[in-house]
Design a protein around this motif. Structure first.
Motif: not given
Length: 547
Positions: A71-76, A219-222, A259-262
């Motif tokens: 999720g690096k690009t999504t993080f930006i 720690l993304n997508k937790a 990211w901007g998803k639920p």
């Protein structure tokens, strides 16, 4: 104007140094004091290229590193709240090069070969990594408020295995090391389902040796795991990092879903929101601390340059004048660890200031030691004076600039201030702020239960004594320090006793604390008991509701 000038000498000190800003001072000190030492002892060949004007003038930079699909690009995209030129997102390895996302009024892409000849960009020295790298390096420019304060560097997704590192065509770890020395923050991204640290990822993290203060872990997508699984994932991540990042301090890890998803699993929503705000505060502080970071990096560079000069001059001194040069060179390279210890004792140098001995041995193989320069004491003394006097003066200038200039923070995008609305605070409408936007006194909703307890405590003239109230409050098992704070907040008239409303308030504050919320230093207006308010209409409203 900020300066350390001596007014008795016509506005200049002995060396004519007169700086208007900290950045200008750093640039001048580097060019006059440190650069001559670096050039004399081939520092740029062994360690890091010379710094240029753009290195001092550029905005703070954030470097994102992680395995593919973390999720690096999504993080930006999440930070900017808009797409940027050259952006590609997918579950497969999509970003196959380095992307510098920077501010410009005109949106577009600048290719790597054109980027490294632009004197206004801090990337000119990347030319040394050749076309294989430059063909995979672009600058994505766009008008975005976030990018007015910081620049963001996206990196290729890291794959497992040794083959991937070799097939890139350039030294990936060395490129990361180059960026690591120049950026203000290094963010390592992990996926809750991808905790393994591959060979290349391990090499990448080790390339940031000496930059530990810049590293943060996300720690993304937790939200894709439940609470119990998240605890195990966090523990496994810390164990994996401990084997790679050899520091006594525990690295800061931020948990969340960037990211901007639920959220897929909302049971840790409050934790994720708190972690996100902490991470945002850390990034927002970068412009304010940029000058201090550059000063700190210059000090680290100066210490390494001094040690390098001692090493090179020692090798020169030990070389024979005529015969046996090659044999002596091999002996000195083999004895380099012992030479480090000799120099430590002789010059009182910390072991942590020395470069990696194995890498230094490999580099020394390609040089003729007899052509190395001898120790030039004046160059060393000049750097010592810079560290002992000039740097302290620049520190004073930083404090002076901070006091006279408005606080610099990253704004726009995901950092946009939303404190005026109900989503601006994590605990809006909860804890101590519950009932702030309602007309009734929120404590009255449970007052009938508190009253039952109150009348069992044998009130005298409508009030219970501190001794009797203490016995009941102690049943909460909260520490005395917390209960003492609750007593001060609830005893509105400061008479050492509690009436029925004050007792109900105390019970309400105990409930708030037991639910995990913090107590205020002063009682908010909406929690003041109606009979203790100065506004008589509040009493009328309260009495009407009671009826």
């Amino acid at each position: 104007m900020f300066t350390w000038v001596n007014k008795e000498q016509g506005g200049k000190n002995k060396e004519g140094d007169m700086f208007q800003t900290v950045t200008e001072g750093l640039q001048s000190l580097y060019a006059k004091k440190l650069l001559p030492l670096e050039e004399t002892y081939l520092f740029h060949d062994f360690h890091s290229p010379a710094l240029e004007e753009a290195d001092f003038q550029n905005k703070p930079m954030v470097l994102l590193v992680g395995q593919y699909s973390t999720g690096k690009t999504t993080f930006i995209r999440y930070l900017l709240e808009q797409d940027f030129p050259g952006m590609r997102i997918g579950p497969e390895p999509t970003t196959d090069g380095f992307i510098a996302v920077m501010y410009n009024e005109n949106e577009g892409i600048v290719p790597g070969n054109a980027l490294v000849v632009d004197p206004k960009k801090p990337f000119r020295k990347l030319n040394a990594f050749g076309n294989a790298f430059l063909n995979r390096f672009i600058c994505s420019q766009m008008p975005n408020q976030v990018l007015q304060s910081i620049s963001i560097i996206d990196t290729p997704g890291i794959l497992s295995g040794e083959k991937q590192r070799i097939s890139r065509g350039y030294d990936f770890s060395e490129v990361l090391r180059w960026f690591g020395e120049r950026v203000d923050r290094i963010i390592l991204l992990f996926d809750a389902h991808k905790l393994d640290i591959s060979d290349e990822f391990s090499h990448a993290i080790k390339a940031f040796r000496g930059q530990d203060d810049k590293i943060r872990v996300v720690l993304n997508k937790a939200d894709q795991v439940d609470t119990q699984q998240l605890m195990r994932v966090y523990g496994a991540l810390m164990w994996s990092l401990g084997k790679v990042i050899n520091t006594p301090e525990v690295v800061r890890v931020y948990l969340g879903s960037f990211w901007g998803k639920p959220l897929q699993n909302a049971e840790n929503r409050r934790l994720f929101e708190a972690e996100t705000q902490d991470l945002f505060k850390d990034i927002q502080s970068l412009p304010r601390n940029a000058a201090l970071r550059k000063l700190n990096d210059l000090i680290k560079r100066a210490r390494l340059a001094k040690v390098h000069a001692y090493i090179i001059s020692y090798l020169k001194k030990e070389m024979p004048s005529l015969f046996g040069k090659e044999k002596k060179k091999e002996e000195l390279i083999a004895q380099l660890p012992e030479i480090y210890k000799i120099l430590q004792r002789e010059h009182h140098i910390s072991p942590g200031d020395f470069p990696n001995v194995i890498k230094m041995q490999e580099q020394l193989q390609h040089y003729d030691f007899s052509k190395f320069p001898s120790l030039k004491v004046k160059l060393i003394e000049s750097v010592d004076r810079m560290l002992s006097t000039k740097i302290s003066s620049l520190l004073n200038m930083i404090r002076e600039e901070e006091s006279k200039q408005p606080t610099q923070m990253v704004m726009g995008g995901a950092f946009e201030d939303s404190s005026d609305g109900p989503f601006g605070h994590l605990t809006y409408g909860e804890g101590i702020s519950a009932g702030a936007d309602t007309e009734d006194w929120i404590v009255s909703r449970d007052k009938h239960r508190y009253d039952e307890i109150f009348y069992t405590l044998m009130p005298i003239n409508g009030k219970v004594t501190g001794i009797n109230a203490k016995k009941e409050m102690m049943n909460s098992r909260l520490p005395n320090t917390v209960l003492g704070k609750i007593w001060k907040l609830a005893d509105c008239d400061k008479d050492g006793m509690l009436d029925d409303e004050e007792f109900a308030l105390a019970q309400h504050l105990i409930k708030i604390k037991l639910e995990g919320f913090e107590l205020p230093t002063e009682l908010p207006n909406h929690l003041v008991p109606p009979s203790h308010r100065k506004n008589p209409t509040a009493d009328i409203l309260y009495n009407h509701q009671e009826d």
